[in-house]
Scaffold this active site. Structure first.
Site, PDB file in Angstrom:
ATOM      1  N   ALA A 228       0.846  -1.193   0.000  1.00 43.10           N
ATOM      2  CA  ALA A 228       0.000   0.000   0.000  1.00 43.10           C
ATOM      3  C   ALA A 228       0.886   1.248   0.000  1.00 43.10           C
ATOM      4  CB  ALA A 228      -0.934  -0.031   1.207  1.00 43.10           C
ATOM      5  N   ARG A 229       1.100   1.834   1.151  1.00 41.90           N
ATOM      6  CA  ARG A 229       2.017   2.937   1.360  1.00 41.90           C
ATOM      7  C   ARG A 229       2.746   2.689   2.681  1.00 41.90           C
ATOM      8  NH1 ARG A 229       1.590   3.921  -3.239  1.00 41.90           N
ATOM      9  NH2 ARG A 229       1.064   5.897  -4.296  1.00 41.90           N
ATOM     10  N   ASP A 253       7.205  -3.682   0.301  1.00 42.97           N
ATOM     11  CA  ASP A 253       7.567  -3.003  -0.948  1.00 42.97           C
ATOM     12  C   ASP A 253       7.583  -1.497  -0.768  1.00 42.97           C
ATOM     13  OD1 ASP A 253       8.171  -3.260  -3.825  1.00 42.97           O
ATOM     14  OD2 ASP A 253       6.267  -2.190  -4.098  1.00 42.97           O
ATOM     15  N   GLU A 258      11.781   6.485   1.719  1.00 36.39           N
ATOM     16  CA  GLU A 258      12.302   5.789   0.544  1.00 36.39           C
ATOM     17  C   GLU A 258      13.320   6.669  -0.176  1.00 36.39           C
ATOM     18  OE1 GLU A 258       9.086   4.434  -1.923  1.00 36.39           O
ATOM     19  OE2 GLU A 258       8.125   3.299  -0.312  1.00 36.39           O
ATOM     20  N   HIS A 277       9.938  -0.782  -3.862  1.00 38.48           N
ATOM     21  CA  HIS A 277       8.735  -0.111  -4.365  1.00 38.48           C
ATOM     22  C   HIS A 277       8.556  -0.375  -5.864  1.00 38.48           C
ATOM     23  CE1 HIS A 277       5.894   3.538  -3.575  1.00 38.48           C
ATOM     24  NE2 HIS A 277       5.342   2.671  -4.406  1.00 38.48           N
TER      25      HIS A 277
END
Length: 311
Positions: A228-229, A253, A258, A277
């Protein structure tokens, strides 16, 4: 009606996207300026296609009526400013469903079939047989049964897994989900999930949703999967739960920061699978973006409701 495709298209995909759109509809007037010419190009544009929308671009676009984002999430866009100017914002939600669902399936099999142990043994040239499990013996919980969550459920059904989940409106949940709850049913999903997959958008309601209390509700051998986030999870609480052996593992992910900092303890854990990601990546990305844009272009031109509209 000029369409500006900004230079803010990740991975240098702007020219590919232009080619895909032009191949489908040669009648659309497309402009793809470089950054130096962007403000002049958007000054009279009604439509902008972009990966992000800096404030100066929005300010310069006096005639702007519609922004087509090249992502499913729009938390980086200024919704209030767009709404104040009556500018529509649409996403490409749905085009990531297949690649992300396949990535999630890979994560689940990684843990279920003990590929983590296989990799560790290969590094030490150790031949020691071990047993793997079957997804069909477990419950997969999905937080956010939208387009991506529904595709994940379909794939899990193939392996006979029980699938449960939460959905903002549970009345239109897909048949692939055995039990679905509204947002207030999260605790039930947490308690019953062997694998918990986060597939919800980042909103004020979901920011920090999976905190220390939520993680404690999971069983000690449950695996958390986040596509998701990063901000949906309290990353510090996740590290604490892993270090205390209160989780079976995690496949991540997305992250609060990031790229994931080199000092993060998540890098060095055998029970954590880190990917950069990239779960939504696919060789078909730009053609699918073009398909969504074309459908919306025709709707916009005909004064119909836009697909995937969030503002």
């Amino acid at each position: 009606m000029t369409v500006v495709v900004t230079p803010y298209v990740f991975g240098g995909g702007g020219p590919i996207l232009l080619e895909e759109i032009s191949h489908r509809r040669s009648d659309i007037d497309l402009v793809h300026p470089d950054e130096d010419d962007l403000l002049e190009a958007v000054a009279e544009a009604e439509i902008v296609v972009t990966g992000r929308l800096p404030e100066e671009v929005l300010t310069a676009a006096d005639d702007l009526r519609w922004v087509q984002a090249l992502s499913a999430g729009t938390d980086a866009y200024d919704h209030d400013a767009l709404e104040a100017r009556d500018v529509a914002l649409t996403t490409v939600s749905g085009i990531h469903a297949k690649p992300i669902a396949q990535q999630v399936l890979g994560y689940l099999l990684h843990f279920e079939r003990r590929f983590d142990r296989a990799i560790a043994q290969q590094r030490t040239k150790t031949w020691e047989r071990y047993s793997g499990g079957e997804l069909g013996d477990h419950t997969v919980g999905i937080v956010g049964v939208g387009a991506i969550g529904s595709q994940i459920a379909d794939y899990c059904n193939t392996f006979d897994a029980r699938v449960i989940g939460t959905k903002r409106d549970p009345t239109d949940a897909p048949a692939a989900v055995d039990d679905v709850y509204g947002p207030d049913g999260l605790e039930t999903v947490l308690a019953e999930s062997d694998y918990l997959v986060l597939a919800c958008p980042l909103t004020e309601e979901t920011r920090g949703l999976i905190d220390a209390e939520a993680l404690a509700t999971l069983t000690d051998d449950a695996v958390l999967v986040n596509i998701a986030r990063g901000e949906v999870v309290d990353q510090g609480a996740l590290v604490d739960a892993l270090e205390a052996d209160e989780l079976g593992g995690a496949a991540l992910d997305v992250f609060e920061e990031e790229p994931l900092p080199e000092a993060s303890p998540l890098w060095n854990r055998d029970d954590v699978l880190v990917t950069p990601h990239m779960a939504g990546s696919t060789p078909h990305y730009w053609e699918r973006c073009a398909d969504v844009f074309i459908r919306n272009y025709d709707r916009f031109r005909d004064g119909e409701a836009l697909e995937n509209r969030v503002v």
